[in-house]
Design a protein around this motif. Structure first.
Motif, PDB file in Angstrom:
ATOM      1  N   HIS A  36     -71.165  29.681 -55.287  1.00 13.60           N
ATOM      2  CA  HIS A  36     -72.607  29.802 -55.318  1.00 13.60           C
ATOM      3  C   HIS A  36     -72.998  29.620 -56.685  1.00 13.60           C
ATOM      4  O   HIS A  36     -74.174  29.887 -56.853  1.00 13.60           O
ATOM      5  CB  HIS A  36     -72.590  31.185 -55.021  1.00 13.60           C
ATOM      6  N   GLY A  37     -72.264  29.123 -57.576  1.00 10.58           N
ATOM      7  CA  GLY A  37     -72.673  29.075 -58.940  1.00 10.58           C
ATOM      8  C   GLY A  37     -72.343  30.098 -59.672  1.00 10.58           C
ATOM      9  O   GLY A  37     -71.888  31.289 -59.227  1.00 10.58           O
ATOM     10  N   ALA A  82     -78.902  36.511 -59.235  1.00 10.07           N
ATOM     11  CA  ALA A  82     -77.786  35.717 -59.786  1.00 10.07           C
ATOM     12  C   ALA A  82     -77.972  35.492 -61.297  1.00 10.07           C
ATOM     13  O   ALA A  82     -78.936  35.223 -61.526  1.00 10.07           O
ATOM     14  CB  ALA A  82     -77.661  34.395 -58.996  1.00 10.07           C
ATOM     15  N   LYS A 117     -77.800  29.917 -59.935  1.00 10.65           N
ATOM     16  CA  LYS A 117     -77.556  29.170 -58.757  1.00 10.65           C
ATOM     17  C   LYS A 117     -78.551  28.172 -58.439  1.00 10.65           C
ATOM     18  O   LYS A 117     -79.560  28.117 -58.872  1.00 10.65           O
ATOM     19  CB  LYS A 117     -77.759  30.240 -57.492  1.00 10.65           C
ATOM     20  N   ASP A 155     -80.113  25.637 -55.525  1.00 10.23           N
ATOM     21  CA  ASP A 155     -80.171  25.765 -54.001  1.00 10.23           C
ATOM     22  C   ASP A 155     -81.257  24.667 -53.445  1.00 10.23           C
ATOM     23  O   ASP A 155     -82.259  24.598 -54.008  1.00 10.23           O
ATOM     24  CB  ASP A 155     -80.598  27.118 -53.535  1.00 10.23           C
ATOM     25  N   SER A 160     -77.126  22.942 -52.622  1.00 16.07           N
ATOM     26  CA  SER A 160     -76.264  22.361 -53.933  1.00 16.07           C
ATOM     27  C   SER A 160     -75.785  20.890 -53.376  1.00 16.07           C
ATOM     28  O   SER A 160     -75.205  20.393 -54.091  1.00 16.07           O
ATOM     29  CB  SER A 160     -74.751  23.275 -53.403  1.00 16.07           C
ATOM     30  N   ALA A 192     -73.815  25.857 -62.579  1.00 18.55           N
ATOM     31  CA  ALA A 192     -73.939  25.684 -61.042  1.00 18.55           C
ATOM     32  C   ALA A 192     -73.816  23.851 -61.159  1.00 18.55           C
ATOM     33  O   ALA A 192     -74.292  23.419 -62.014  1.00 18.55           O
ATOM     34  CB  ALA A 192     -75.087  26.220 -60.491  1.00 18.55           C
TER      35      ALA A 192
END
Length: 472
Positions: free
Chosen positions: A42-43, A198, A201, A203, A205, A311
Motif C-alpha cells: 500500500h506504500g 496514511a 499512498k 492510488d 498503483s 510508494a
C-alpha cells in the motif's frame, strides 16, 4: 536541529535515487508483456522489527491457564531512515526475528472488522509515549506513580483488551490501574474515532493506455507536507511525469494528481515513478509483518520519528490492442486478495487466472476476489497472450490468532535484532518517541507458529464488477 534536518534530507535523497534505480531495472527496460512479480503493498513506511524495548509484565488468563508475558513497546527501524514505536494487537501470534513490517490500512489487518478499533486509537493518543508527563497520567488514572515501563505495560494491556478481547492484567498495581483507566475512558471517548491517514499512498498503483496520451491519474495520498516525485531512471525517451496541467512534476502534496505523458508514436513499453516523503507516521496506523512467508504479530503505531515513506506506481502503453493494468490488494472483509484488471486499450484484454479465462472489454475494469485462507501464503499469477505475466505473493493476515491456537511463552524470548532489558529508559530516537535505552536482550512475545498452506490452483474465484469511482 539543523543538522538533523540535513541528515534527514540526505537520507531521503539517497532513498529516492536507490528506489528510482530499482524501478528502472525492474520495469522501465521491460515491455508491457514482460513478467512482473510483485507483492501487493500500500506504500508508506517499511520497517524491520528491533524487539520489545520498554516493558513490564502481564498475566494472560486463557483456557484455564495463567501465562505471564512481557507487555510494552516494540521498536522498529524504518527503511530509508527513521524509528517507530509500536504496541502489539495480536497477543497470541509470535514475533519473528528480523521481521519486515509494512504500513497498511485497517482494511488489510485484523482491525478491519474490529468495532473497538477507535478505542485503541484513543488509548494510543492519550497514553504513553504520546503522553510523556507520567505524573499527570498517573494522577488521572489514580495509579500513584508510573515509570516508563509500567506506563508501557499498562497501555499494552488496555490495548489487548480491545484488539484481542482477552482477559489480561498487568502484574504491577500501578500499571493495572492505568490499564483500567484507559479501558474505561476509551469506552466513553473512543467509539467514533476513525482510521488515521496514511503516511504515503499512490492510488491506483498501476495505470495503462495508448501512446500519445496522458496515462492516469495517479493520486497522491499523504500526511506529509511535501512529496518528492521521481520518474524511473532509464525511462523511455520522451516519457514524462506531469501534473494535470501537463507540466513536469518533481514535488507533490496530498491530493496531487500525477500522469505519465507518453509521446505519440512511442514504442510499446512501460515505466514507473517513485514518490517519497519524510514524515511522522500517524499514530494508530497498522503494520503487518513477516519473515518470508511466515507472519509476525500485527502491530499498531504508538510513536514515530521523522521517517521515510515510499510508494511506487507503474504505467504501460501500447499503440493498439489491449492495454492492461493489473493491481492487487488484500481484502480482509472478503477473506482474500482483490485482483483488479483495467483495460485502456482498443481491444479486449483476455487473461488467465489459475486456469480460468477472463475478458475485460476496452475501457472497462473488473475486480476478481481470490479467496485465501487466513495465515496462508499465496501466489496469484495472471497470464495473457504476448507473454504477459504478473504474479502477486504474500501472506493473508486478517485475524488475531486468538487464545485457542496457542499461548504466549511465560517469558519473552530474545530476538537477534538487539534490544533492551525490561524497564530500560535510556536515549531515544527523536520525534515524539519515548526515550528508550539499550542492553543485551531483545524480548519478544513467543507463541505457537501458525502453519502455512500455499493456495492451490483449484481455488474458486468470485468475480464482481468494480464500482465506478472505487479505488484500490
Amino acid at each position: 536541529m539543523l543538522s538533523v534536518k540535513r541528515r534527514g534530507a540526505a537520507r531521503l535523497a539517497a532513498a529516492v535515487l536507490a528506489s528510482g534505480l530499482v524501478a528502472a531495472g525492474a520495469i522501465a527496460t521491460a515491455g508491457p508483456a514482460a513478467a512482473d512479480d510483485a507483492t501487493p503493498v500500500h506504500g508508506g513506511a517499511s520497517a524491520t522489527l528491533g524487539g520489545l524495548k520498554t516493558y513490564g509484565q502481564a498475566v494472560l488468563h486463557a483456557n484455564g491457564h495463567d501465562q505471564q508475558i512481557g507487555a510494552g513497546l516494540f521498536e522498529m527501524t524504518v527503511e530509508g531512515g527513521g524509528t517507530l514505536q509500536t504496541y502489539c494487537i495480536d497477543i497470541s501470534t509470535p514475533t519473528q526475528q528480523q521481521a519486515k513490517y509494512q504500513e497498511v490500512p485497517w482494511s488489510a489487518s485484523s482491525l478491519h472488522n474490529n468495532q473497538d478499533a477507535g478505542k485503541i486509537r484513543w488509548i494510543l493518543q492519550n497514553s504513553y509515549p504520546q503522553v510523556n508527563d507520567l505524573a499527570s497520567l498517573a494522577q488521572k488514572a489514580g495509579a500513584g506513580s508510573l515509570s516508563e515501563k509500567t506506563a508501557a505495560a499498562g497501555t499494552q494491556v488496555a490495548i489487548w483488551r480491545f484488539s484481542d478481547h482477552v482477559k489480561v492484567d498487568a502484574t504491577d498495581p500501578a500499571a493495572e490501574k492505568l490499564a483500567d483507566y484507559l479501558e474505561e475512558s476509551a469506552k466513553k471517548h473512543g467509539q467514533n474515532l476513525t482510521e488515521p491517514e496514511a503516511s504515503l499512498k499512490l492510488d491506483p498503483s498501476a495505470v495503462s493506455g495508448k501512446s500519445g496520451s496522458k496515462l492516469g491519474p495517479v493520486t497522491v495520498h499523504t500526511n506529509a507536507g511535501s512529496v518528492t516525485v521521481s520518474p524511473a531512471a532509464g525511462a523511455p525517451a520522451g516519457v514524462k511525469v506531469v501534473g494535470a496541467d501537463g507540466k513536469p512534476v518533481t514535488k507533490a502534496t496530498n491530493g496531487t494528481k500525477l500522469f505519465f505523458d507518453v509521446p505519440e508514436g512511442a514504442k510499446d513499453g512501460a515505466t514507473s515513478l517513485t514518490a517519497q516523503a519524510a514524515t511522522k507516521v500517524s499514530v494508530g496506523r497498522a503494520f503487518t509483518g513477516s519473515v518470508g512467508r511466515v507472519k509476525s504479530q500485527t502491530m499498531i503505531l504508538a510513536g514515530s520519528s521523522e521517517s521515510t515513506a515510499t510508494a511506487t506506481a507503474t504505467a504501460s502503453w501500447k499503440k493498439q490492442g489491449a492495454a492492461p493494468a493489473v493491481t492487487a490488494e488484500k481484502n480482509c472483509s472478503k477473506g482474500g486478495v482483490d485482483v483488479t484488471a483495467t483495460n485502456k486499450g482498443d481491444a479486449p484484454f483476455r487473461f488467465q487466472l489459475s486456469g480460468k479465462e477472463h475478458v475485460i472489454a476496452p475501457g472497462k475494469s473488473e475486480t476478481i476476489t481470490v479467496p485465501v485462507g487466513e495465515d496462508q501464503a499465496y501466489e496469484i499469477t495472471i497470464k495473457a497472450e504476448g507473454g504477459f505475466k504478473k504474479t502477486f505473493t504474500g501472506v493473508l493476515d486478517c485475524k488475531t490468532a486468538g487464545t485457542d491456537t496457542g499461548k504466549p511463552s511465560p517469558q519473552p524470548s530474545p530476538a537477534s535484532a538487539g534490544g533492551t532489558s525490561a524497564g530500560s529508559t535510556g536515549g531515544g530516537a527523536g520525534g515524539d518517541l519515548a526515550e528508550t535505552g539499550s542492553s543485551n536482550a531483545t524480548p519478544v512475545i513467543a507463541g505457537v507458529a501458525v502453519a502455512l498452506v500455499v493456495v492451490g490452483g483449484g481455488a474458486v474465484f468470485f468475480l464482481r464488477k468494480k464500482k465506478a469511482g472505487v479505488t484500490q
